[in-house]
Design a protein around this motif. Sequence first.
Motif, PDB file in Angstrom:
ATOM      1  N   LEU A 326      16.441 -21.095  -5.909  1.00 22.16           N
ATOM      2  CA  LEU A 326      15.031 -21.324  -6.239  1.00 22.16           C
ATOM      3  C   LEU A 326      14.489 -20.276  -7.205  1.00 22.16           C
ATOM      4  O   LEU A 326      13.809 -20.601  -8.186  1.00 22.16           O
ATOM      5  CB  LEU A 326      14.202 -21.337  -4.950  1.00 22.16           C
ATOM      6  CG  LEU A 326      12.685 -21.511  -5.114  1.00 22.16           C
ATOM      7  CD1 LEU A 326      12.377 -22.892  -5.681  1.00 22.16           C
ATOM      8  CD2 LEU A 326      11.987 -21.318  -3.768  1.00 22.16           C
ATOM      9  N   LEU A 327      14.764 -18.996  -6.917  1.00 11.61           N
ATOM     10  CA  LEU A 327      14.158 -17.914  -7.682  1.00 11.61           C
ATOM     11  C   LEU A 327      15.053 -17.363  -8.793  1.00 11.61           C
ATOM     12  O   LEU A 327      14.561 -16.667  -9.682  1.00 11.61           O
ATOM     13  CB  LEU A 327      13.769 -16.767  -6.751  1.00 11.61           C
ATOM     14  CG  LEU A 327      12.736 -17.095  -5.667  1.00 11.61           C
ATOM     15  CD1 LEU A 327      12.503 -15.875  -4.789  1.00 11.61           C
ATOM     16  CD2 LEU A 327      11.425 -17.560  -6.294  1.00 11.61           C
ATOM     17  N   GLY A 328      16.349 -17.644  -8.703  1.00 11.03           N
ATOM     18  CA  GLY A 328      17.290 -17.079  -9.662  1.00 11.03           C
ATOM     19  C   GLY A 328      16.915 -17.276 -11.117  1.00 11.03           C
ATOM     20  O   GLY A 328      16.850 -16.308 -11.889  1.00 11.03           O
ATOM     21  N   PRO A 329      16.647 -18.513 -11.548  1.00  7.92           N
ATOM     22  CA  PRO A 329      16.314 -18.721 -12.966  1.00  7.92           C
ATOM     23  C   PRO A 329      15.086 -17.936 -13.422  1.00  7.92           C
ATOM     24  O   PRO A 329      15.009 -17.495 -14.573  1.00  7.92           O
ATOM     25  CB  PRO A 329      16.056 -20.233 -13.037  1.00  7.92           C
ATOM     26  CG  PRO A 329      16.840 -20.798 -11.900  1.00  7.92           C
ATOM     27  CD  PRO A 329      16.749 -19.773 -10.809  1.00  7.92           C
ATOM     28  N   LEU A 330      14.122 -17.741 -12.518  1.00  7.14           N
ATOM     29  CA  LEU A 330      12.898 -17.020 -12.891  1.00  7.14           C
ATOM     30  C   LEU A 330      13.131 -15.521 -12.969  1.00  7.14           C
ATOM     31  O   LEU A 330      12.764 -14.865 -13.948  1.00  7.14           O
ATOM     32  CB  LEU A 330      11.795 -17.330 -11.879  1.00  7.14           C
ATOM     33  CG  LEU A 330      10.454 -16.597 -12.084  1.00  7.14           C
ATOM     34  CD1 LEU A 330       9.840 -16.994 -13.420  1.00  7.14           C
ATOM     35  CD2 LEU A 330       9.498 -16.901 -10.943  1.00  7.14           C
ATOM     36  N   THR A 331      13.756 -14.943 -11.943  1.00 11.55           N
ATOM     37  CA  THR A 331      13.931 -13.496 -11.914  1.00 11.55           C
ATOM     38  C   THR A 331      14.999 -13.018 -12.897  1.00 11.55           C
ATOM     39  O   THR A 331      14.922 -11.893 -13.382  1.00 11.55           O
ATOM     40  CB  THR A 331      14.295 -13.029 -10.492  1.00 11.55           C
ATOM     41  OG1 THR A 331      15.496 -13.697 -10.064  1.00 11.55           O
ATOM     42  CG2 THR A 331      13.186 -13.356  -9.512  1.00 11.55           C
ATOM     43  N   GLU A 332      15.981 -13.847 -13.169  1.00 15.43           N
ATOM     44  CA  GLU A 332      17.025 -13.457 -14.119  1.00 15.43           C
ATOM     45  C   GLU A 332      16.444 -13.203 -15.506  1.00 15.43           C
ATOM     46  O   GLU A 332      16.953 -12.365 -16.259  1.00 15.43           O
ATOM     47  CB  GLU A 332      18.103 -14.540 -14.204  1.00 15.43           C
ATOM     48  CG  GLU A 332      19.041 -14.588 -13.013  1.00 15.43           C
ATOM     49  CD  GLU A 332      20.084 -13.490 -13.049  1.00 15.43           C
ATOM     50  OE1 GLU A 332      20.094 -12.719 -14.022  1.00 15.43           O
ATOM     51  OE2 GLU A 332      20.876 -13.406 -12.089  1.00 15.43           O
ATOM     52  N   THR A 333      15.374 -13.914 -15.856  1.00 16.18           N
ATOM     53  CA  THR A 333      14.797 -13.758 -17.198  1.00 16.18           C
ATOM     54  C   THR A 333      14.199 -12.377 -17.419  1.00 16.18           C
ATOM     55  O   THR A 333      14.054 -11.948 -18.563  1.00 16.18           O
ATOM     56  CB  THR A 333      13.708 -14.825 -17.436  1.00 16.18           C
ATOM     57  OG1 THR A 333      12.672 -14.684 -16.459  1.00 16.18           O
ATOM     58  CG2 THR A 333      14.296 -16.223 -17.348  1.00 16.18           C
ATOM     59  N   VAL A 334      13.842 -11.697 -16.335  1.00 12.50           N
ATOM     60  CA  VAL A 334      13.258 -10.355 -16.465  1.00 12.50           C
ATOM     61  C   VAL A 334      14.248  -9.278 -16.025  1.00 12.50           C
ATOM     62  O   VAL A 334      13.873  -8.120 -15.841  1.00 12.50           O
ATOM     63  CB  VAL A 334      11.950 -10.235 -15.661  1.00 12.50           C
ATOM     64  CG1 VAL A 334      10.887 -11.154 -16.239  1.00 12.50           C
ATOM     65  CG2 VAL A 334      12.181 -10.559 -14.173  1.00 12.50           C
ATOM     66  N   GLY A 335      15.508  -9.643 -15.849  1.00 18.53           N
ATOM     67  CA  GLY A 335      16.533  -8.653 -15.515  1.00 18.53           C
ATOM     68  C   GLY A 335      16.666  -8.337 -14.048  1.00 18.53           C
ATOM     69  O   GLY A 335      17.340  -7.369 -13.683  1.00 18.53           O
ATOM     70  N   LEU A 336      16.039  -9.143 -13.176  1.00 20.02           N
ATOM     71  CA  LEU A 336      16.112  -8.910 -11.734  1.00 20.02           C
ATOM     72  C   LEU A 336      16.905 -10.043 -11.098  1.00 20.02           C
ATOM     73  O   LEU A 336      16.374 -11.133 -10.872  1.00 20.02           O
ATOM     74  CB  LEU A 336      14.710  -8.840 -11.123  1.00 20.02           C
ATOM     75  CG  LEU A 336      14.626  -8.544  -9.619  1.00 20.02           C
ATOM     76  CD1 LEU A 336      15.189  -7.169  -9.311  1.00 20.02           C
ATOM     77  CD2 LEU A 336      13.183  -8.644  -9.136  1.00 20.02           C
ATOM     78  N   PRO A 337      18.193  -9.818 -10.810  1.00 15.59           N
ATOM     79  CA  PRO A 337      18.996 -10.871 -10.186  1.00 15.59           C
ATOM     80  C   PRO A 337      18.394 -11.295  -8.851  1.00 15.59           C
ATOM     81  O   PRO A 337      17.805 -10.482  -8.134  1.00 15.59           O
ATOM     82  CB  PRO A 337      20.365 -10.209  -9.992  1.00 15.59           C
ATOM     83  CG  PRO A 337      20.378  -9.057 -10.941  1.00 15.59           C
ATOM     84  CD  PRO A 337      18.964  -8.584 -11.047  1.00 15.59           C
TER      85      PRO A 337
END
Length: 430
Positions: A326-337
């Motif tokens: 759920l959150l992976g695609p969103l947080t990955e964009t800011v460098g937070l796996p």
Amino acid sequence: MNAVFFALVIVSFGFATWGQLTGNGAGMQALSQAMIDSAAGAVELAVGLIGVMALFLGLMKVAEAGGLLTIIARLISPLMSRLFPEVPPDHPAMGAMILNLSANALGLGNAATPFGIRAMQELDRLNTKPGVATDPMVLFLAINTSSVTLLPTGVIALRASAGSQDPAGILPTTLVATMAATAAAILAAKLYRSFTPFAATPALPETTHNTPTPDSKSADRINAPVPNTGEPYPLWVSMLALGTLAGLIPLTIFFGQALSPWIIPLLFVGFLTFGWLRRVAVYEAFVEGAKDGFWVAVRIIPYLVAILAALGMLRASGALAALVHLLGPLTETVGLPAQALPMALLRPLSGSGAYGILASIIQDPAIGPDSYTGYLVSTLQGSTETTFYVLAVYFGAVQIRRIRHALAAALTADLTGICAAVAICSYLYR
């Protein structure tokens, strides 16, 4: 932490129940096995940590016995008197605050907490409105939850026990993150106070505060007179030391790969040499500190069992995979796996819980301590503090009911520290 722990268990049980009834996921057998395996793994982790923790706390005991804590206190004293103009320079509160921040800088959490509680008690003596946090109290709490960490010894020890090839590689990232968080804490505390003026509140009936308390040894240190740190160094010496510390940042960034193999050997030789020159019985002091390290590693076993069992259930039930999806695609964009997101969220709430998550992540063969995620979660653990715990303990010690802007300033510092950790880890290790 009670609510967090219970929520992890209930969510895991709910996901496993759904999988058991529908056949579209993990069932109760997987959940049971995960609980048992995680509990056993927690004990194995703590046993493996004993030796490394004893090594580092032994070194820190030599440094403490040699007076390194006092030297750092004398260095930051001129800066503290300018940050806290409301507190007289010779007041016991100033000495306790200086010693608290100095202990935090060296990773001496066991010494920092008694000094911090004593500082709040002394600051409360200057409080004209009991029950309301003063500006110095709020600023001290904000700095305390983000104070500059020079040696995150506990995290280095955990990384070493997890098989890291570069356990001290988080020194530059931790330094960057803590300096950014501390600057944000100071600015936020100064800025937000205009929105929460120092005003009296109606008297409330006395209540019993169920806040965590230090152990008997810590209690003795709280009630003891604040040690005299001696005359502060001139301001130019303090500014020179601060400038040197800031200059280490680009040095460690550009030459970190070449310097990292030298860091632990140099710490070992440097601290022993420092103690020897200060006429410390280095062997006896080292052994005394190593004993503390042994018991620290043993005492964290129950906390590790609790949090790792809950996390094992969360992973086996499929709930963690759902969160990552759920959150992976969103947080990955800011460098937070997504794997590191629970660490970032739990760190201000529970030190033991975040420590357990850190151990779980870097022990995972798919991630490991030397991956980008491993470096990031290690930096988050070493560069931020358990905000809600600190607020509860320190304000509870002096019966403060109105904390004003303390929580907002502390959380601003936490968010800044997380952003700085992501930025520096992305630059160095991604």
